[in-house]
Motif scaffolding. Sequence first.
Motif, PDB file in Angstrom:
ATOM      1  N   LEU A 154       0.397  -1.091   0.078  1.00 54.76           N
ATOM      2  CA  LEU A 154      -0.303   0.036   0.365  1.00 54.76           C
ATOM      3  C   LEU A 154       1.247   1.556   0.359  1.00 54.76           C
ATOM      4  O   LEU A 154       2.024   1.271   0.765  1.00 54.76           O
ATOM      5  CB  LEU A 154      -0.554   0.315   1.709  1.00 54.76           C
ATOM      6  N   HIS A 155       0.520   2.308  -0.731  1.00 55.35           N
ATOM      7  CA  HIS A 155       1.455   3.795  -0.513  1.00 55.35           C
ATOM      8  C   HIS A 155      -0.251   4.336  -0.354  1.00 55.35           C
ATOM      9  O   HIS A 155      -1.089   4.105  -0.365  1.00 55.35           O
ATOM     10  CB  HIS A 155       1.557   3.984  -2.297  1.00 55.35           C
ATOM     11  N   VAL A 156       0.525   5.440   0.933  1.00 54.51           N
ATOM     12  CA  VAL A 156      -0.592   6.376   1.687  1.00 54.51           C
ATOM     13  C   VAL A 156       0.200   7.062   1.001  1.00 54.51           C
ATOM     14  O   VAL A 156       1.621   7.674   1.304  1.00 54.51           O
ATOM     15  CB  VAL A 156      -0.136   5.773   2.711  1.00 54.51           C
ATOM     16  N   THR A 157      -0.635   8.878   0.447  1.00 51.86           N
ATOM     17  CA  THR A 157      -0.262  10.100   0.631  1.00 51.86           C
ATOM     18  C   THR A 157      -0.925  10.948   1.551  1.00 51.86           C
ATOM     19  O   THR A 157      -2.526  10.738   1.217  1.00 51.86           O
ATOM     20  CB  THR A 157      -0.274  10.108  -1.468  1.00 51.86           C
ATOM     21  N   TRP A 207       2.856  14.531   2.910  1.00 51.79           N
ATOM     22  CA  TRP A 207       4.201  13.202   3.034  1.00 51.79           C
ATOM     23  C   TRP A 207       3.088  11.990   1.714  1.00 51.79           C
ATOM     24  O   TRP A 207       1.928  12.056   1.611  1.00 51.79           O
ATOM     25  CB  TRP A 207       4.297  13.197   4.361  1.00 51.79           C
ATOM     26  N   SER A 208       4.448  11.071   1.449  1.00 56.71           N
ATOM     27  CA  SER A 208       3.835   9.611   1.113  1.00 56.71           C
ATOM     28  C   SER A 208       4.502   8.418   2.268  1.00 56.71           C
ATOM     29  O   SER A 208       6.024   8.996   2.688  1.00 56.71           O
ATOM     30  CB  SER A 208       3.698  10.383  -0.060  1.00 56.71           C
ATOM     31  N   GLU A 209       4.069   7.286   2.541  1.00 61.04           N
ATOM     32  CA  GLU A 209       4.682   6.368   3.040  1.00 61.04           C
ATOM     33  C   GLU A 209       4.950   5.033   2.586  1.00 61.04           C
ATOM     34  O   GLU A 209       3.134   5.325   1.767  1.00 61.04           O
ATOM     35  CB  GLU A 209       4.494   6.782   4.363  1.00 61.04           C
ATOM     36  N   ALA A 210       4.984   4.558   1.999  1.00 57.66           N
ATOM     37  CA  ALA A 210       4.525   2.436   2.666  1.00 57.66           C
ATOM     38  C   ALA A 210       4.996   1.754   2.964  1.00 57.66           C
ATOM     39  O   ALA A 210       5.799   1.227   3.413  1.00 57.66           O
ATOM     40  CB  ALA A 210       5.277   2.192   1.000  1.00 57.66           C
ATOM     41  N   PRO A 211       3.199   2.140   4.077  1.00 55.26           N
ATOM     42  CA  PRO A 211       4.390   1.169   5.446  1.00 55.26           C
ATOM     43  C   PRO A 211       3.851  -0.146   5.094  1.00 55.26           C
ATOM     44  O   PRO A 211       3.437  -1.108   4.603  1.00 55.26           O
ATOM     45  CB  PRO A 211       3.229   1.581   6.271  1.00 55.26           C
ATOM     46  N   ALA A 212       4.736  -1.416   6.083  1.00 60.16           N
ATOM     47  CA  ALA A 212       4.855  -2.392   6.326  1.00 60.16           C
ATOM     48  C   ALA A 212       2.913  -3.399   6.866  1.00 60.16           C
ATOM     49  O   ALA A 212       2.694  -1.978   7.400  1.00 60.16           O
ATOM     50  CB  ALA A 212       5.794  -2.998   6.704  1.00 60.16           C
ATOM     51  N   SER A 213       2.716  -4.172   6.006  1.00 61.67           N
ATOM     52  CA  SER A 213       1.161  -4.419   6.360  1.00 61.67           C
ATOM     53  C   SER A 213       1.856  -4.566   7.650  1.00 61.67           C
ATOM     54  O   SER A 213       2.499  -5.341   9.143  1.00 61.67           O
ATOM     55  CB  SER A 213       1.233  -6.076   5.761  1.00 61.67           C
ATOM     56  N   ASN A 225       4.018   8.850   9.646  1.00 63.49           N
ATOM     57  CA  ASN A 225       3.711  10.288   9.748  1.00 63.49           C
ATOM     58  C   ASN A 225       2.060   9.465   9.970  1.00 63.49           C
ATOM     59  O   ASN A 225       1.439   8.742  10.518  1.00 63.49           O
ATOM     60  CB  ASN A 225       3.228  10.369   8.343  1.00 63.49           C
ATOM     61  N   VAL A 226       1.696  11.299  10.551  1.00 66.16           N
ATOM     62  CA  VAL A 226      -0.387  11.211  10.560  1.00 66.16           C
ATOM     63  C   VAL A 226      -0.094  12.357   9.873  1.00 66.16           C
ATOM     64  O   VAL A 226       0.412  13.138   9.199  1.00 66.16           O
ATOM     65  CB  VAL A 226       0.163  12.445  12.029  1.00 66.16           C
ATOM     66  N   ALA A 227      -1.919  12.261  10.214  1.00 67.52           N
ATOM     67  CA  ALA A 227      -2.279  13.302   8.867  1.00 67.52           C
ATOM     68  C   ALA A 227      -2.501  14.895   9.251  1.00 67.52           C
ATOM     69  O   ALA A 227      -2.380  14.930  10.342  1.00 67.52           O
ATOM     70  CB  ALA A 227      -4.601  13.430   9.174  1.00 67.52           C
ATOM     71  N   PRO A 228      -1.793  15.603   8.431  1.00 69.46           N
ATOM     72  CA  PRO A 228      -1.988  17.224   9.138  1.00 69.46           C
ATOM     73  C   PRO A 228      -2.793  18.230   9.625  1.00 69.46           C
ATOM     74  O   PRO A 228      -3.704  17.103   9.759  1.00 69.46           O
ATOM     75  CB  PRO A 228      -1.122  17.754   8.135  1.00 69.46           C
ATOM     76  N   ALA A 229      -3.174  19.494  10.726  1.00 66.62           N
ATOM     77  CA  ALA A 229      -3.685  19.714  10.900  1.00 66.62           C
ATOM     78  C   ALA A 229      -4.621  20.439   9.760  1.00 66.62           C
ATOM     79  O   ALA A 229      -4.387  20.770   8.423  1.00 66.62           O
ATOM     80  CB  ALA A 229      -3.110  21.398  11.684  1.00 66.62           C
ATOM     81  N   LYS A 239      -3.221   7.743  12.139  1.00 69.25           N
ATOM     82  CA  LYS A 239      -2.449   7.303  11.239  1.00 69.25           C
ATOM     83  C   LYS A 239      -3.124   6.064  10.396  1.00 69.25           C
ATOM     84  O   LYS A 239      -4.738   6.345  10.384  1.00 69.25           O
ATOM     85  CB  LYS A 239      -2.039   6.488  12.084  1.00 69.25           C
ATOM     86  N   VAL A 240      -2.487   5.231   9.260  1.00 69.87           N
ATOM     87  CA  VAL A 240      -2.785   5.152   8.180  1.00 69.87           C
ATOM     88  C   VAL A 240      -2.542   2.905   8.383  1.00 69.87           C
ATOM     89  O   VAL A 240      -0.634   2.834   9.120  1.00 69.87           O
ATOM     90  CB  VAL A 240      -2.737   4.720   6.976  1.00 69.87           C
ATOM     91  N   ALA A 241      -2.721   2.549   8.609  1.00 68.18           N
ATOM     92  CA  ALA A 241      -2.157   0.699   8.782  1.00 68.18           C
ATOM     93  C   ALA A 241      -3.440  -0.393   7.908  1.00 68.18           C
ATOM     94  O   ALA A 241      -4.661   0.243   7.488  1.00 68.18           O
ATOM     95  CB  ALA A 241      -2.234  -0.257  10.161  1.00 68.18           C
TER      96      ALA A 241
END
Length: 103
Positions: free
Chosen positions: A6-9, A30-36, A42-46, A97-99
């Motif tokens: 998964l890629h998160v932006t 920001w963008s991230e590709a977290p592990a399963s 990173n967190v959602a901005p204000a 955050k996202v998982a």
Amino acid sequence: MALNGLHVTAGYAGSYRRDKSQPILGKIIWSEAPASGAATTNVAPAISDVFGQPVFRFRSSADVYVSIGPTPNAAASPRILVPAGTDYDVFAEPGDKVAWSAA
């Protein structure tokens, strides 16, 4: 390099130029590709007076379940099914955050 997982932006919808074109995802933060099973670092901005509420955009190489929140758990409800190869946008609360986990 091919997408694997998964890629998160994170960013804001639209544009500060409200009279101009309105892209769905405007300012990218920001963008991230977290592990399963792991949450994003990173967190959602204000919420911004200029840009509005933050947005997460997801794209995945396979069907996955995504959870959003301060301590997300994609193995439990509530969660979202994100189909492979599809951009999926969701409004977020500041600090979220996202998982994810495989569907």
